[in-house]
Design an enzyme around this catalytic site. Structure first.
Site, PDB file in Angstrom:
ATOM      1  N   GLU A 101      34.182  92.187 -27.744  1.00 50.39           N
ATOM      2  CA  GLU A 101      35.582  91.804 -28.783  1.00 50.39           C
ATOM      3  C   GLU A 101      35.336  90.788 -29.830  1.00 50.39           C
ATOM      4  O   GLU A 101      34.114  89.857 -29.950  1.00 50.39           O
ATOM      5  CB  GLU A 101      36.247  91.131 -27.029  1.00 50.39           C
ATOM      6  CG  GLU A 101      37.147  91.694 -26.695  1.00 50.39           C
ATOM      7  CD  GLU A 101      37.688  90.440 -25.723  1.00 50.39           C
ATOM      8  OE1 GLU A 101      37.415  89.606 -25.731  1.00 50.39           O
ATOM      9  OE2 GLU A 101      38.438  91.329 -24.663  1.00 50.39           O
ATOM     10  N   ARG A 147      37.810  80.257 -25.445  1.00 45.86           N
ATOM     11  CA  ARG A 147      37.496  80.341 -24.011  1.00 45.86           C
ATOM     12  C   ARG A 147      37.528  81.707 -23.862  1.00 45.86           C
ATOM     13  O   ARG A 147      37.913  82.407 -23.084  1.00 45.86           O
ATOM     14  CB  ARG A 147      39.277  80.494 -23.595  1.00 45.86           C
ATOM     15  CG  ARG A 147      39.699  80.630 -24.535  1.00 45.86           C
ATOM     16  CD  ARG A 147      41.870  80.827 -24.178  1.00 45.86           C
ATOM     17  NE  ARG A 147      42.809  81.129 -25.086  1.00 45.86           N
ATOM     18  CZ  ARG A 147      42.954  81.573 -25.920  1.00 45.86           C
ATOM     19  NH1 ARG A 147      42.992  81.017 -27.028  1.00 45.86           N
ATOM     20  NH2 ARG A 147      43.725  82.551 -26.246  1.00 45.86           N
ATOM     21  N   HIS A 148      36.978  82.293 -24.892  1.00 50.10           N
ATOM     22  CA  HIS A 148      35.818  83.773 -24.486  1.00 50.10           C
ATOM     23  C   HIS A 148      34.002  84.001 -24.820  1.00 50.10           C
ATOM     24  O   HIS A 148      33.918  82.951 -25.653  1.00 50.10           O
ATOM     25  CB  HIS A 148      36.514  84.669 -25.628  1.00 50.10           C
ATOM     26  CG  HIS A 148      37.822  84.699 -25.993  1.00 50.10           C
ATOM     27  ND1 HIS A 148      39.124  84.510 -26.616  1.00 50.10           N
ATOM     28  CD2 HIS A 148      38.741  86.007 -25.462  1.00 50.10           C
ATOM     29  CE1 HIS A 148      40.277  84.769 -25.922  1.00 50.10           C
ATOM     30  NE2 HIS A 148      40.125  86.002 -25.274  1.00 50.10           N
ATOM     31  N   ARG A 201      31.473  92.544 -23.122  1.00 52.71           N
ATOM     32  CA  ARG A 201      32.957  92.881 -24.039  1.00 52.71           C
ATOM     33  C   ARG A 201      32.756  92.529 -25.279  1.00 52.71           C
ATOM     34  O   ARG A 201      32.046  91.140 -25.950  1.00 52.71           O
ATOM     35  CB  ARG A 201      34.090  92.089 -23.250  1.00 52.71           C
ATOM     36  CG  ARG A 201      34.080  92.266 -22.079  1.00 52.71           C
ATOM     37  CD  ARG A 201      35.538  92.193 -21.641  1.00 52.71           C
ATOM     38  NE  ARG A 201      36.032  92.214 -20.331  1.00 52.71           N
ATOM     39  CZ  ARG A 201      36.799  92.675 -19.457  1.00 52.71           C
ATOM     40  NH1 ARG A 201      38.539  91.959 -20.142  1.00 52.71           N
ATOM     41  NH2 ARG A 201      37.145  92.513 -18.206  1.00 52.71           N
ATOM     42  N   ARG A 206      35.878  80.899 -16.606  1.00 52.66           N
ATOM     43  CA  ARG A 206      36.627  79.803 -16.680  1.00 52.66           C
ATOM     44  C   ARG A 206      37.559  78.954 -15.540  1.00 52.66           C
ATOM     45  O   ARG A 206      38.372  78.159 -15.441  1.00 52.66           O
ATOM     46  CB  ARG A 206      38.070  81.099 -17.547  1.00 52.66           C
ATOM     47  CG  ARG A 206      38.103  81.404 -18.637  1.00 52.66           C
ATOM     48  CD  ARG A 206      39.146  82.516 -18.998  1.00 52.66           C
ATOM     49  NE  ARG A 206      39.286  83.144 -19.771  1.00 52.66           N
ATOM     50  CZ  ARG A 206      40.186  83.559 -20.880  1.00 52.66           C
ATOM     51  NH1 ARG A 206      41.376  83.379 -20.094  1.00 52.66           N
ATOM     52  NH2 ARG A 206      39.921  84.034 -22.203  1.00 52.66           N
TER      53      ARG A 206
END
Lengths: 434, 434
Positions: free
Chosen positions: B213, B219-220, B211, B408
């Protein structure tokens, strides 16, 4: 879970709701049969037209093949039914109606070419034999993981987006990573070595690899599944033991746990686990034996890589799995260690199935200076790999490992003609979708 | 395998060869101890200088910390040694000498920041607590796979190189594929649905997702491990049952099989498997409870997505894992089915850990016409997804599923501060190497 009975679990006397696809409708006039198919098999639904509600009969027999239906009714013994039981329906629901014009016939009565099959994988996978391949593939991967754990290995995941390829810039798919140039990884090689140098010691990974090779053959993919091993304090002979154990684990699991799937593939009688130890031939012996077969137009000389025809000739000669060891150093990559007694000879090995190469491995060069020399000899800039080489200064243990082609393992275990049959959605030069 | 005894297996009376890293040398004058470390633990090697050969003593005590050594000798009981035994050496070989200047201290006595640790993962992973995280991660993935099989799922692998993203063109890494534009897949969503529509029915996949992002938070990740489930003839409630079972399987396996690792992480006393069923809150209840906490500056109104602060406030309020169900349709993707009784409400759900979202799932839209409408409502061109939508014409069963963030899951199970601690080689906006 919803109130549903798998067809394989329906027993005479049960009142069940079975859900699945309309495999076939056989209308014999006063009586008609709907064959309902789910993941566990097929079951016969009996419609006695004169004795049943018209709506029920019309609904049950009016839908097109491959429509999804739910049928509630009682299960009765019926020796003439394919599974010995049938359902007498009380309620039929058309859950998802199918277009009567199917691009592919899941009953398998009409053959489709591979391309049509891959374009319509959902329908293709409704065929018993195709479903069987992927159930077996899953079982092979399960068994392989279990055997690796018996070899005291820890499963790891290494990155697929990387700054540099394992063997330099060739055959890599470039990617744009937040404005920087990056690549999709062609092998976990360097990363698994970095972990083998830690306390984890022995690792395996099963994950995708990406190779921008222009090959377009029945045994190459541009995205494949690699089964990788790397172990600290192992040499190439240990790595060969592990590779042999992993390949045998696959066959053993299929024989033990996939009887129905082998049946669906028509392999139930001929399937066999390889017997005895896989012979280990040196590269030198291998080229001599290939030359002796007379299959090649030109004799091989020391230093040649083995052509596909040569591999096939040798495979037919040996007649089973075998290793080729002691390859010339110059045709193996920089991270393979050379033998101390002869630097022209490497510790690299291949594990061959008679049809093709399955595994490539060897002892790794763990000595920092020799590793840097190796990069330079192969025309690679060691500075680009500093993230990797610098760890070799801080107590890198001797280590060995291999990479095994996951799809080739499935393909050779089941005797599939084309490697694309062992992947749900293959990627090759022509195929990027679905 | 080579003639080697793991330190954990060395018993008094044995004659062994142990191999590993020099963890520490304690020189007390006439007597000195070398602490040798391998994947299974540590063992004391005793050097009595006056009674041993000078060469042996010099070799054993002269090498730098983190050098790799092999020590042969006899194992003796010694209550004062950390493991109750020690080795009296007869032969010591320096297998791989380490540079005395280490970029990171594997004994853990000197703290290193996360960036230095990630740059030197090989050394970092020689620390007990870091090794423990990755041994536990492997055990979690093993247990998750096993539980999926208990749920009658087949493991699949779907392509990571794709022609179109799951949710259109945003947040995708572009790749050049033989001159064509392609992308690295952000989710196996569409592919797993295509397989759930076949005879395989229930599938899971554990694999990388990508991803693009621009997030840069603890947490990413830009490359992560997704744990995916999809099941035919399942609704969203079934998918929630599976998700809950999978998360619990992870905790149960860690409690059962990772005692030593929990000890190394200092979690042995506090670790607990979540008890009871995870509560299921509707989205409407969730925003009411968040508003009632008074933690947000502005009250949430129906239709808002939940801000991170809101998730945290609700997590603290609930005090354990919980589901949020019945989300507004407009903030869930096109492939999530709406409720029949209210088209503003979707069947989408999230499974939350008090610290963050773990799972996103729902019942899927299996009706061809509604699916096409959904694409159009979200501004996507259904023609670009024809390889996917066309299969919905040929008997697509109702189905449901979810995606669970693998890192996670590890992070929340172990209470790690930063998701990068749960990945060997994380990828984020700043980090592309190693």
């Amino acid at each position: 879970m919803q109130d549903r009975t798998y067809t394989a679990d329906a027993e005479p006397g049960d009142h069940v709701t079975v859900s699945g696809w309309i495999h076939e409708i056989r209308d014999l006039g006063g009586i008609a049969f709907l064959i309902l198919r789910d993941s566990t098999g097929k079951i016969q639904i009996k419609f006695e037209k004169d004795e049943m509600d018209d709506d029920l009969v019309e609904t049950g027999l009016g839908a097109a093949r491959e429509s999804v239906v739910s049928v509630s009714g009682s299960v009765e013994e019926e020796p003439r039914a394919p599974t010995g039981v049938e359902v007498v329906p009380e309620e039929v629901e058309i859950v998802s109606a199918a277009d009567p014009e199917l691009p592919l016939d899941p009953s398998g009565k009409v053959d489709a070419d591979l391309s049509t099959r891959l374009d319509n994988r959902t329908l293709d996978l409704r065929k018993d034999d195709v479903q069987a391949i992927f159930e077996i593939r899953a079982e092979i991967m399960r068994a392989v993981r279990e055997r690796f754990r018996e070899f005291r290995c820890t499963e790891i995941n290494t990155p697929k987006i990387v700054a540099t390829g394992t063997e330099g810039g060739t055959e890599l798919f470039p990617i744009t990573y937040f404005g920087e140039e990056a690549f999709m990884n062609q092998s976990p090689q360097l990363f698994k070595q970095l972990i083998a140098g830690s306390n984890v010691e022995r690792v395996f990974e099963i994950g995708p690899i990406f190779r921008a090779e222009e090959h377009n053959t029945p045994r190459h993919l541009n995205e494949a599944t690699s089964i990788d091993f790397e172990g600290a304090f192992c040499d190439e002979s240990d790595a060969m033991d592990v590779a042999e154990g992993i390949v045998k684990a696959a066959y053993e699991a299929v024989e033990r746990n996939c009887g129905e799937e082998l049946e669906a593939l028509g392999l139930a009688d001929e399937f066999a686990v390889p017997e005895g130890e896989f012979p280990r031939l040196s590269y030198e012996e291998a080229i001599e034996r290939i030359n002796a077969t007379g299959e090649l137009d030109e004799q091989l000389v020391w230093g040649d890589d083995l052509p596909t025809e040569g591999e096939k000739a040798l495979g037919a000669d040996v007649g089973g799995h075998y290793f080729i060891t002691d390859w010339p150093s110059e045709i193996k990559p920089f991270y393979i260690q050379d033998h101390d007694h002869d630097e022209q000879l490497s510790t690299g090995f291949d594990l061959m199935h008679p049809r093709m190469e399955l595994v490539s491995g060897g002892q790794r060069e763990h000595r920092h200076e020799k590793l840097i020399d190796g990069f330079e000899q192969q025309g690679l800039d060691p500075n680009e790999f500093e993230y990797y080489t610098k760890m070799f200064k801080y107590g890198m243990p001797p280590h060995a490992g291999f990479g095994l082609g996951g799809e080739r393992l499935v393909m050779t275990t089941l005797g599939l003609e084309n490697i694309r049959e062992a992947v749900l959605f293959p990627r090759d030069r022509q195929r990027l979708s679905p």
